[in-house]
Every structure is written in structure tokens, then in C-alpha cells.
Design a protein around this motif. Sequence first.
Motif, PDB file in Angstrom:
ATOM      1  N   CYS A 111     -16.459  10.326  46.114  1.00  0.00           N
ATOM      2  CA  CYS A 111     -16.746  10.318  45.042  1.00  0.00           C
ATOM      3  C   CYS A 111     -16.224   8.873  44.472  1.00  0.00           C
ATOM      4  CB  CYS A 111     -15.632  11.615  44.745  1.00  0.00           C
ATOM      5  SG  CYS A 111     -13.637  11.619  44.191  1.00  0.00           S
TER       6      CYS A 111
ATOM      7  N   CYS B  97     -12.517   6.674  38.625  1.00  0.00           N
ATOM      8  CA  CYS B  97     -12.062   7.997  37.994  1.00  0.00           C
ATOM      9  C   CYS B  97     -10.467   8.588  37.359  1.00  0.00           C
ATOM     10  CB  CYS B  97     -12.087   9.220  38.596  1.00  0.00           C
ATOM     11  SG  CYS B  97     -11.616  10.901  38.219  1.00  0.00           S
TER      12      CYS B  97
ATOM     13  N   CYS C 263      -9.374  13.381  44.754  1.00  0.00           N
ATOM     14  CA  CYS C 263      -8.177  14.203  43.816  1.00  0.00           C
ATOM     15  C   CYS C 263      -8.844  15.735  44.834  1.00  0.00           C
ATOM     16  CB  CYS C 263      -7.888  14.422  42.854  1.00  0.00           C
ATOM     17  SG  CYS C 263      -9.705  15.153  41.934  1.00  0.00           S
TER      18      CYS C 263
ATOM     19  N   GLY D   1     -12.780  18.038  44.615  1.00  0.00           N
ATOM     20  CA  GLY D   1     -13.864  17.663  45.430  1.00  0.00           C
ATOM     21  C   GLY D   1     -15.867  17.438  44.818  1.00  0.00           C
ATOM     22  N   CYS D   2     -15.361  16.923  43.956  1.00  0.00           N
ATOM     23  CA  CYS D   2     -16.229  16.196  43.023  1.00  0.00           C
ATOM     24  C   CYS D   2     -18.101  16.558  43.749  1.00  0.00           C
ATOM     25  CB  CYS D   2     -16.675  15.601  41.682  1.00  0.00           C
ATOM     26  SG  CYS D   2     -15.656  15.362  40.935  1.00  0.00           S
TER      27      CYS D   2
END
Length: 392
Positions: free
Chosen positions: A303, A309, A338, A341-342
Motif C-alpha cells: 500500500c 496515508c 497498518c 491491509g488495503c
Amino acid sequence: MTPDFAVRGWCPGALRPMASGDGLVVRLRLPAGRLSPETAHAIADLSRRYGNGLIDLSARANLQLRGVRPEAHPPLIAALQALALLDPTPEAEARRNILVTPYIYSDDISARIAADLAARLRAPDAPDLPGKFGFAVDCGGGRPVLGAAPADIRIEATPAGPICRAEGLSMGRPVSAETAAGAALDLARWFIAAGGVQGHRGRMAALIARGVLPPEEWRSAPAAPSRPVPPPGPCAEGFLIAPEFGRLSADALDALAALGSLRLTPWRMVLIAGVRAIPDLGRALNERLIRDPADPRLRVSVCPGAPECPQARAATRDLARALAPMVPAGRGLHVSGCAKGCAHPAPEALTLTATAPDRFDLIAGGRAADPPLRRGLSPAALLADPRLLTHF
Ligand code: SF4
């Protein structure tokens, strides 16, 4: 247990962008995922002018302009309007969540169905669906190709003709080019009536998993297995190229658009229609535009991480790039800023989840939020001893 990351439950759009650490994220839902060279060049120009010149490919085959300054959003919207890339309202834009096969066969009705579905979803009386609810239109070649991509309602090919089916079921209902879009909206309305939406969230597979099934007619025709995700390289309709970690620079988008018409895919690859080989694009672009199916970066999902982010606990991309050659062939690595888990919501062979600046937990065979095998690994330690990734 309350997660230690924000679950927003909606996706950014152009009219409703999302604030991020590097500015606004403006997502463009391109009709049927197709981009003419002229439109692609125009988007590259807008990305430089109003954003930071970086463009991400989303898992739903959209483009995301990054780093857009808030004061630049109104002129960007005016420019997108002039390119006919906007919906009438943010609500209509959010509903028009349609993924379309990048392949076009001689018998393909996908683009026609997608246009019909888009028009119906833009209408004021369209069903009020959750922000992440989406459709896949995948009717070419007698077999679907989008099986691994996210969708709640699929209109897809089978050897016996197209069907419309609910995600989570292996059976659907036969449809035609004329009836498919209407059937998809009927199924969406059933989803709402059956209790699929709670607090403006909800996914079809979760409803089906609760044992709530649509009427028999929606379970009358078997689905066909999806084709596997193709590798980068030449394909029947052109050339699939994989921007490193799904990110294009404006210069890279210009370079690809100079080669031909582009089709976006949910595999974070771009299909350049009618092209059999990619010329030398210069060292920087050659390195970031992957065309070799054996490139180890293809085994890694990552990500944006910090500082892009605001939820990220650590930077991710440099570590992902450095570790890629150390990931054994046949295994995948997910580096996540983080526990949300996108970049890879599904389980992965190896996951590194950031917990603090320069600290990652290692999860084997799980998701970013799953219990770790090892805690507090530093990038320096991982790079010095890559066996930490695999010997446990
Ligand atoms: S997984 Fe990555 S992109 Fe998603 S919220 Fe966490 S840091 Fe941000």
C-alpha cells in the motif's frame, strides 16, 4: 475488538475525493475502463497541473490522481467535466461502480451492457447501494476473466450464454444483452430488501454467507470457472504492462498513451490495445513499467504507506522493492502500512504489517491484522537476514 485503523466504508470519487497524507485522492471511474490516447494524455497533464504527478491503478480498474491540492480541486473538476468524465452527482458517481473486462471479443456484449448499467445507476431512482458495492461485466470469450476481482453482482460469460449472479453463489440467471442491466438492478434491489445493508455498509457475499439466498430463478444456470489472472507481456489483444506496485507517473501514462489506446484492468496492469512489443522507453520508465512475468516485484503487494496515508505506521514501498528479490518464487509478500491491509485484503503467504516507524510484524498465511509469528522486525534486520521472512 475495535480495529486500530479507520474503516471508512466508501471509496473516493472525483466529486467526492478522499483526504490523504499527500493531498486529495481523486478517483476517476473511466467508462468501461477504456482510455483513448487523447484522454490519457489529458489526464497525465491534469495530474501534473493539479496533483503531484502520481497516478495509482485501483483494484477496480480506476485511476487515482494523488496529491491534489484542495484549492486545485474545483479547476480539476471543471477540466474533467470538459473531458466528459464526470457523473451528475456524487451519489450517482458512487453507485457507478462497474468493472468491465479489458478483453473485447467479436461476440462481446460487455461494453453495451456496461453502458446500459451505468445509465441506470446514474438515474435518480437507482437503488441506494453501499459505497463499496460493485458490479462486474465480463461477457467475452465464453468464460469470465474477472473472477479474482471484487464485485457483488456479476454479469458474466458461460458456454451457454451470459448469466447474472450474486457473488457467493455458483449459479445465476440467464440474461441477454437487452436484459442484463435490468436484471442486475433487480438483484441489487433484492439485496437491499433482504437486509444486505446495515449502516450504509454491506456486501453480497456476506449476505449469502448468512444463508440469505435470492429466489430460485437466480440459481438456475451454472457459472463458468474464471480464467486465471494473466501475466504481463503480449496477449491476444495487445500487451499487458504492470506499473511497479500499481503506480504510474504522469510521464509513464504519457509514454503508454503514445503507444495506443489503453484499457485498465483490476490486476494493476494496463492493456495497450493492438501492441505486440514495447519499445525502449528510457531507463527510468523501463524500470518502473514491468513487462517480464518473472519480475519478483509482481510477487509483492504494497500500500502507499507513510507519509502518503495518514493511517500508516511506517513507510512501505522502499522496503517492498528491496525485499522483492528475496521472496521465494511461488510465494507472495504483502507489505502493509497498518493492520487494515488495503493492498491485499485476502490472506497472503507472507505479510509484513507496520506497527511503528521502522517496525513490522510478520504474519504467515494470513491477513495484515492476523496474529503475527514475529514482532518488531526492522527493515534493516530483514534486509540483512532475509531468512527472517521464511525460516520460522
Ligand atoms: S493499509 Fe496502508 S493504505 Fe490502508 S489504511 Fe493502512 S497504511 Fe493506509
